[in-house]
Design a protein around this motif. Sequence first.
Motif, PDB file in Angstrom:
ATOM      1  N   ARG A  84     -20.474  36.995   7.304  1.00  7.22           N
ATOM      2  CA  ARG A  84     -20.484  35.431   6.932  1.00  7.22           C
ATOM      3  C   ARG A  84     -21.402  34.576   8.065  1.00  7.22           C
ATOM      4  O   ARG A  84     -21.499  33.414   7.750  1.00  7.22           O
ATOM      5  CB  ARG A  84     -19.337  34.985   7.201  1.00  7.22           C
ATOM      6  CG  ARG A  84     -18.097  35.711   6.478  1.00  7.22           C
ATOM      7  CD  ARG A  84     -17.962  35.209   5.038  1.00  7.22           C
ATOM      8  NE  ARG A  84     -16.657  35.635   4.458  1.00  7.22           N
ATOM      9  CZ  ARG A  84     -16.495  36.661   3.685  1.00  7.22           C
ATOM     10  NH1 ARG A  84     -17.509  37.449   3.554  1.00  7.22           N
ATOM     11  NH2 ARG A  84     -15.448  36.810   3.109  1.00  7.22           N
ATOM     12  N   GLY A 103     -22.213  38.072  -0.183  1.00  2.70           N
ATOM     13  CA  GLY A 103     -21.436  37.596  -1.426  1.00  2.70           C
ATOM     14  C   GLY A 103     -20.708  36.014  -1.331  1.00  2.70           C
ATOM     15  O   GLY A 103     -21.393  35.195  -1.683  1.00  2.70           O
ATOM     16  N   THR A 104     -19.737  36.142  -0.505  1.00  7.19           N
ATOM     17  CA  THR A 104     -18.946  34.898  -0.497  1.00  7.19           C
ATOM     18  C   THR A 104     -19.766  33.852   0.386  1.00  7.19           C
ATOM     19  O   THR A 104     -19.941  32.920  -0.182  1.00  7.19           O
ATOM     20  CB  THR A 104     -17.599  35.289   0.290  1.00  7.19           C
ATOM     21  OG1 THR A 104     -16.615  36.093  -0.677  1.00  7.19           O
ATOM     22  CG2 THR A 104     -17.086  33.852   0.588  1.00  7.19           C
ATOM     23  N   LEU A 107     -22.478  32.016  -1.643  1.00  6.91           N
ATOM     24  CA  LEU A 107     -21.920  30.917  -2.666  1.00  6.91           C
ATOM     25  C   LEU A 107     -21.482  29.589  -1.621  1.00  6.91           C
ATOM     26  O   LEU A 107     -21.867  28.496  -2.075  1.00  6.91           O
ATOM     27  CB  LEU A 107     -20.671  31.449  -3.181  1.00  6.91           C
ATOM     28  CG  LEU A 107     -20.307  30.405  -4.453  1.00  6.91           C
ATOM     29  CD1 LEU A 107     -21.340  29.974  -5.499  1.00  6.91           C
ATOM     30  CD2 LEU A 107     -18.972  30.694  -5.321  1.00  6.91           C
ATOM     31  N   ASN A 108     -20.957  29.977  -0.522  1.00 10.28           N
ATOM     32  CA  ASN A 108     -20.497  28.898   0.269  1.00 10.28           C
ATOM     33  C   ASN A 108     -21.353  28.156   1.584  1.00 10.28           C
ATOM     34  O   ASN A 108     -21.298  27.119   1.632  1.00 10.28           O
ATOM     35  CB  ASN A 108     -19.111  29.501   1.081  1.00 10.28           C
ATOM     36  CG  ASN A 108     -18.192  29.728   0.116  1.00 10.28           C
ATOM     37  OD1 ASN A 108     -17.805  29.236  -0.856  1.00 10.28           O
ATOM     38  ND2 ASN A 108     -17.208  30.500   0.759  1.00 10.28           N
ATOM     39  N   ILE A 137     -14.994  35.232  -5.168  1.00  9.83           N
ATOM     40  CA  ILE A 137     -15.377  35.394  -3.668  1.00  9.83           C
ATOM     41  C   ILE A 137     -14.156  35.669  -3.133  1.00  9.83           C
ATOM     42  O   ILE A 137     -13.050  35.920  -3.505  1.00  9.83           O
ATOM     43  CB  ILE A 137     -15.828  33.824  -3.120  1.00  9.83           C
ATOM     44  CG1 ILE A 137     -14.674  32.716  -3.412  1.00  9.83           C
ATOM     45  CG2 ILE A 137     -17.183  33.440  -3.732  1.00  9.83           C
ATOM     46  CD1 ILE A 137     -15.085  31.703  -2.792  1.00  9.83           C
ATOM     47  N   ASN A 138     -14.361  35.916  -1.722  1.00 16.47           N
ATOM     48  CA  ASN A 138     -13.360  36.316  -0.847  1.00 16.47           C
ATOM     49  C   ASN A 138     -12.551  37.760  -1.173  1.00 16.47           C
ATOM     50  O   ASN A 138     -11.397  37.722  -1.436  1.00 16.47           O
ATOM     51  CB  ASN A 138     -12.105  35.382  -0.624  1.00 16.47           C
ATOM     52  CG  ASN A 138     -12.682  34.020  -0.203  1.00 16.47           C
ATOM     53  OD1 ASN A 138     -13.707  33.974   0.693  1.00 16.47           O
ATOM     54  ND2 ASN A 138     -11.963  32.782  -0.659  1.00 16.47           N
ATOM     55  N   TRP A 140     -13.054  39.101  -4.037  1.00 22.60           N
ATOM     56  CA  TRP A 140     -12.842  39.019  -5.368  1.00 22.60           C
ATOM     57  C   TRP A 140     -11.583  38.424  -5.601  1.00 22.60           C
ATOM     58  O   TRP A 140     -10.978  38.583  -6.739  1.00 22.60           O
ATOM     59  CB  TRP A 140     -12.760  40.519  -6.088  1.00 22.60           C
ATOM     60  CG  TRP A 140     -14.049  41.093  -6.021  1.00 22.60           C
ATOM     61  CD1 TRP A 140     -15.279  40.650  -5.661  1.00 22.60           C
ATOM     62  CD2 TRP A 140     -14.265  42.463  -6.668  1.00 22.60           C
ATOM     63  NE1 TRP A 140     -16.279  41.335  -5.502  1.00 22.60           N
ATOM     64  CE2 TRP A 140     -15.752  42.739  -6.284  1.00 22.60           C
ATOM     65  CE3 TRP A 140     -13.709  43.423  -7.128  1.00 22.60           C
ATOM     66  CZ2 TRP A 140     -16.436  43.705  -6.765  1.00 22.60           C
ATOM     67  CZ3 TRP A 140     -14.373  44.496  -7.713  1.00 22.60           C
ATOM     68  CH2 TRP A 140     -15.562  44.969  -7.493  1.00 22.60           C
ATOM     69  N   SER A 144     -14.410  31.064  -8.413  1.00 26.45           N
ATOM     70  CA  SER A 144     -14.988  29.772  -8.558  1.00 26.45           C
ATOM     71  C   SER A 144     -15.438  29.084  -9.857  1.00 26.45           C
ATOM     72  O   SER A 144     -14.965  29.918 -10.938  1.00 26.45           O
ATOM     73  CB  SER A 144     -16.492  29.937  -7.807  1.00 26.45           C
ATOM     74  OG  SER A 144     -17.483  30.616  -8.619  1.00 26.45           O
TER      75      SER A 144
END
Length: 235
Positions: A84, A103-104, A107-108, A137-138, A140, A144
């Motif tokens: 992250r 991944g997450t 997007l964030n 996210i998170n 799966w 979103s």
Amino acid sequence: MIIFPAIDIKNRKCVRLYKGDFDTTEVMAEDPVEVAKKFEAAGAEYLHIVDLDGAQKGVIENIDIIENIINSINIPIELGGGIRDIETINSLIKKGVSRVILGTAALNNKDLVLDALKKHKEKIAISIDAKNELVAINGWVNLSEVNYIDFAKEMENIGVGTIIFTDISKDGTLKGPNYEQLTELNKNVKCNIIASGGIKDINDIIKLKEMNLYGAITGKAIYSGNINLEEALKL
């Protein structure tokens, strides 16, 4: 096409999930390091590793196992799950991870992707995990409102060169990948596309190769004996 044998780590063991549901965790092997060695011995040229504990908690949880794998084999690994921030990315690459998967965080936090690309370029990949064409996210858990094609285009526009695409509804099912969505993705972006989720047998590998994809990730099909890794690699 590169075949990426998959090692998903949860509770320090190799596991597989069914459609991304953590309640369906099935232990496939006790020791991820030994599995990595076996994949290398079979001829694998690259490994795909996910820290599932990290994906759930948002921070790498199994770094000691991952370091042990890196130090025990001579082929590159790509790693995702719980990554992250740029400090973690820098640290993982310094430890020997060849490609870091976001991944997450992608997007964030687009600024993180930009920063990572600026520092590490081709060592950064984006994982697009989708359900009903929407990005999850998170680990799966959360869905979103972002369409997977739109997200892929956005990532390509900022310089991402490699995208790993998983249709969550196919993952762990041994019912074949989502060829339709993979085809659409391949049409809409010029990134290297790695297919993931649902591969059941050698015929899926052949079909994905015919689609001129960059790579294919397979886990459960190998562990269950549906795919002989050495045979698949000869393709």
